[in-house]
Every structure is written in C-alpha cells, then in structure tokens.
Write a protein that holds these residues in place. Structure first.
Motif, mmCIF file in Angstrom:
data_model
loop_
_atom_site.group_PDB
_atom_site.id
_atom_site.type_symbol
_atom_site.label_atom_id
_atom_site.label_comp_id
_atom_site.label_asym_id
_atom_site.label_seq_id
_atom_site.Cartn_x
_atom_site.Cartn_y
_atom_site.Cartn_z
ATOM 1 N N MET A 1 29.213 10.377 -13.895
ATOM 2 C CA MET A 1 28.179 8.993 -14.576
ATOM 3 C C MET A 1 27.121 10.433 -14.684
ATOM 4 O O MET A 1 27.031 11.247 -14.569
ATOM 5 C CB MET A 1 27.217 8.242 -13.502
ATOM 6 N N ALA A 2 26.300 10.114 -15.857
ATOM 7 C CA ALA A 2 25.336 10.568 -16.762
ATOM 8 C C ALA A 2 23.798 10.265 -16.084
ATOM 9 O O ALA A 2 23.792 9.085 -16.023
ATOM 10 C CB ALA A 2 25.451 10.532 -17.894
ATOM 11 N N THR A 3 23.503 12.004 -15.824
ATOM 12 C CA THR A 3 22.178 10.958 -15.872
ATOM 13 C C THR A 3 21.121 10.970 -16.360
ATOM 14 O O THR A 3 20.557 11.282 -17.203
ATOM 15 C CB THR A 3 21.861 12.716 -14.583
ATOM 16 N N GLN A 4 19.867 10.947 -15.973
ATOM 17 C CA GLN A 4 19.059 10.902 -16.707
ATOM 18 C C GLN A 4 18.243 12.575 -17.483
ATOM 19 O O GLN A 4 18.057 12.356 -18.416
ATOM 20 C CB GLN A 4 17.592 10.414 -15.879
ATOM 21 N N LYS A 5 18.585 13.340 -16.847
ATOM 22 C CA LYS A 5 18.479 14.237 -17.284
ATOM 23 C C LYS A 5 19.476 14.948 -17.935
ATOM 24 O O LYS A 5 18.981 15.209 -19.270
ATOM 25 C CB LYS A 5 18.046 15.827 -15.729
ATOM 26 N N ASP A 6 20.919 14.185 -18.108
ATOM 27 C CA ASP A 6 21.909 14.774 -18.745
ATOM 28 C C ASP A 6 21.275 13.746 -20.478
ATOM 29 O O ASP A 6 21.832 14.664 -21.317
ATOM 30 C CB ASP A 6 23.183 14.188 -18.812
ATOM 31 N N ILE A 7 20.612 12.263 -20.518
ATOM 32 C CA ILE A 7 20.664 11.785 -21.041
ATOM 33 C C ILE A 7 19.154 12.148 -22.109
ATOM 34 O O ILE A 7 19.415 12.898 -23.195
ATOM 35 C CB ILE A 7 20.305 10.464 -20.939
ATOM 36 N N ARG A 8 18.333 12.676 -21.433
ATOM 37 C CA ARG A 8 16.973 13.317 -22.128
ATOM 38 C C ARG A 8 17.946 15.209 -22.652
ATOM 39 O O ARG A 8 17.569 15.173 -23.326
ATOM 40 C CB ARG A 8 16.475 13.843 -20.762
ATOM 41 N N GLU A 9 18.335 15.950 -21.950
ATOM 42 C CA GLU A 9 19.509 17.385 -22.528
ATOM 43 C C GLU A 9 19.847 16.466 -24.305
ATOM 44 O O GLU A 9 19.898 17.391 -25.268
ATOM 45 C CB GLU A 9 20.533 17.929 -21.583
ATOM 46 N N SER A 10 20.108 15.705 -23.832
ATOM 47 C CA SER A 10 21.418 15.344 -25.219
ATOM 48 C C SER A 10 20.444 15.008 -26.332
ATOM 49 O O SER A 10 20.719 14.352 -27.095
ATOM 50 C CB SER A 10 22.391 14.330 -24.620
ATOM 51 N N GLN A 11 19.639 14.199 -25.650
ATOM 52 C CA GLN A 11 18.532 12.906 -26.902
ATOM 53 C C GLN A 11 18.304 15.258 -27.446
ATOM 54 O O GLN A 11 17.882 14.387 -28.999
ATOM 55 C CB GLN A 11 17.704 12.493 -26.163
ATOM 56 N N LYS A 12 17.271 15.656 -26.810
ATOM 57 C CA LYS A 12 17.232 16.950 -27.084
ATOM 58 C C LYS A 12 18.062 17.800 -28.041
ATOM 59 O O LYS A 12 17.730 18.325 -29.145
ATOM 60 C CB LYS A 12 16.427 17.770 -26.283
ATOM 61 N N LYS A 13 19.015 18.400 -27.697
ATOM 62 C CA LYS A 13 20.505 18.489 -28.738
ATOM 63 C C LYS A 13 20.931 18.034 -30.291
ATOM 64 O O LYS A 13 21.269 18.248 -31.209
ATOM 65 C CB LYS A 13 21.898 19.122 -27.700
ATOM 66 N N LEU A 14 20.487 16.337 -30.127
ATOM 67 C CA LEU A 14 21.003 15.896 -31.392
ATOM 68 C C LEU A 14 19.742 15.664 -32.161
ATOM 69 O O LEU A 14 20.107 16.219 -33.126
ATOM 70 C CB LEU A 14 20.890 14.083 -30.871
ATOM 71 N N ALA A 15 18.164 15.939 -31.223
ATOM 72 C CA ALA A 15 17.222 16.320 -32.620
ATOM 73 C C ALA A 15 17.411 17.449 -32.738
ATOM 74 O O ALA A 15 17.328 17.802 -34.362
ATOM 75 C CB ALA A 15 16.226 16.054 -31.640
ATOM 76 N N THR A 16 17.655 18.459 -32.416
ATOM 77 C CA THR A 16 17.511 19.582 -32.167
ATOM 78 C C THR A 16 18.699 20.126 -34.214
ATOM 79 O O THR A 16 18.122 20.890 -34.735
ATOM 80 C CB THR A 16 17.929 20.530 -31.607
ATOM 81 N N PHE A 17 19.970 19.556 -33.494
ATOM 82 C CA PHE A 17 21.045 19.446 -34.294
ATOM 83 C C PHE A 17 20.262 18.785 -35.334
ATOM 84 O O PHE A 17 20.686 19.635 -36.693
ATOM 85 C CB PHE A 17 21.971 18.621 -33.677
ATOM 86 N N PHE A 18 19.754 17.797 -36.028
ATOM 87 C CA PHE A 18 19.385 16.728 -37.114
ATOM 88 C C PHE A 18 18.625 17.607 -37.799
ATOM 89 O O PHE A 18 18.650 17.482 -38.685
ATOM 90 C CB PHE A 18 19.174 15.464 -36.802
ATOM 91 N N LYS A 19 18.158 17.996 -37.597
ATOM 92 C CA LYS A 19 16.647 19.161 -37.353
ATOM 93 C C LYS A 19 16.852 19.844 -38.163
ATOM 94 O O LYS A 19 16.362 20.581 -38.914
ATOM 95 C CB LYS A 19 15.272 19.791 -36.415
ATOM 96 N N ALA A 20 17.511 20.967 -37.344
ATOM 97 C CA ALA A 20 18.945 22.246 -38.270
ATOM 98 C C ALA A 20 19.122 21.502 -39.110
ATOM 99 O O ALA A 20 19.685 22.623 -40.292
ATOM 100 C CB ALA A 20 19.409 23.319 -37.173
ATOM 101 N N ARG A 21 20.079 20.815 -39.282
ATOM 102 C CA ARG A 21 20.772 20.152 -40.329
ATOM 103 C C ARG A 21 19.624 19.348 -41.514
ATOM 104 O O ARG A 21 20.100 20.532 -43.062
ATOM 105 C CB ARG A 21 21.120 18.872 -40.170
ATOM 106 N N ARG A 22 19.026 19.364 -41.563
ATOM 107 C CA ARG A 22 18.091 18.764 -42.420
ATOM 108 C C ARG A 22 17.222 19.980 -43.178
ATOM 109 O O ARG A 22 17.293 20.312 -44.711
ATOM 110 C CB ARG A 22 16.540 17.941 -41.530
ATOM 111 N N LEU A 23 16.587 21.487 -42.075
ATOM 112 C CA LEU A 23 16.551 22.612 -43.041
ATOM 113 C C LEU A 23 17.517 23.176 -43.719
ATOM 114 O O LEU A 23 17.166 23.657 -44.252
ATOM 115 C CB LEU A 23 15.605 23.356 -41.346
ATOM 116 N N ALA A 24 18.576 23.339 -42.944
ATOM 117 C CA ALA A 24 19.624 23.458 -43.935
ATOM 118 C C ALA A 24 19.594 23.662 -45.544
ATOM 119 O O ALA A 24 20.531 24.034 -46.354
ATOM 120 C CB ALA A 24 21.072 24.193 -42.953
ATOM 121 N N GLU A 25 19.680 22.262 -45.069
ATOM 122 C CA GLU A 25 20.238 21.590 -46.285
ATOM 123 C C GLU A 25 18.401 22.145 -47.643
ATOM 124 O O GLU A 25 18.688 20.931 -48.211
ATOM 125 C CB GLU A 25 20.151 20.017 -45.816
ATOM 126 N N GLY A 26 17.590 22.139 -47.197
ATOM 127 C CA GLY A 26 16.415 22.417 -47.363
ATOM 128 C C GLY A 26 15.596 21.053 -47.656
ATOM 129 O O GLY A 26 14.875 21.464 -48.539
#
Length: 90
Positions: A1-26
């Motif tokens: 079962m996912a913990t609150q820490k796991d959820i926070r880490e997942s949020q951060k990873k998704l946010a980082t991925f989306f930002k990196a994708r935005r920047l890569a697309e210019g």
C-alpha cells in the motif's frame, strides 16, 4: 500500500516530468497554459508542488502530446464501466 511519502514522491516525479517535457518542447509556462486552457498559476503550482486537478493534468498532457501515453494505463478492457456496475461498484 502506498504511503503519504510515496504519494508525495510520485507527485514530485510527475511534476518534474511534465516540466521537463514542457521545456524540451520549447514552451514557456504561460504559452503552454494558454494552449491548454489553464491558468499559468495553476500550471506553476503543478510544476512546483505536484498539485493539480485531473482536468489540468489531462489538458496539459494533451498539449504535450502525451495524453495517449497516460491513457494507456486505463485502456485495459478488463474493467469497463458496465463490468464494474455489474460487480456492484459505484
């Protein structure tokens, strides 16, 4: 079962991925927000804190051409709406 820490880490990873994708697309944040039909402040909050609505996430994913990738996790026909209703889930 996912913990609150796991959820926070997942949020951060998704946010980082989306930002990196935005920047890569210019895209500037404001440009992507406008194209996706979301506010710049909401997109900023997502990129910094990983907090957003599902609607924002899907709109931004569509503009970044990754909506199909995200939706692939639910394309399994094993659990369609009718099946879930028949099993008593609402």
């Amino acid at each position: 079962m996912a913990t609150q820490k796991d959820i926070r880490e997942s949020q951060k990873k998704l946010a980082t991925f989306f930002k990196a994708r935005r920047l890569a697309e210019g895209f500037k944040r404001s440009t992507l927000a406008e194209l996706a039909g979301v506010s710049s402040s909401s997109l900023r909050r997502f990129e910094l804190k990983g907090e957003c609505s599902l609607k924002l996430l899907l709109k931004v994913a569509a503009e970044l051409n990754i909506l199909d990738d995200i939706m692939s996790i639910v394309k399994n026909d094993e659990f369609d709406e009718v099946d879930l209703l028949q099993r008593g889930y609402r």
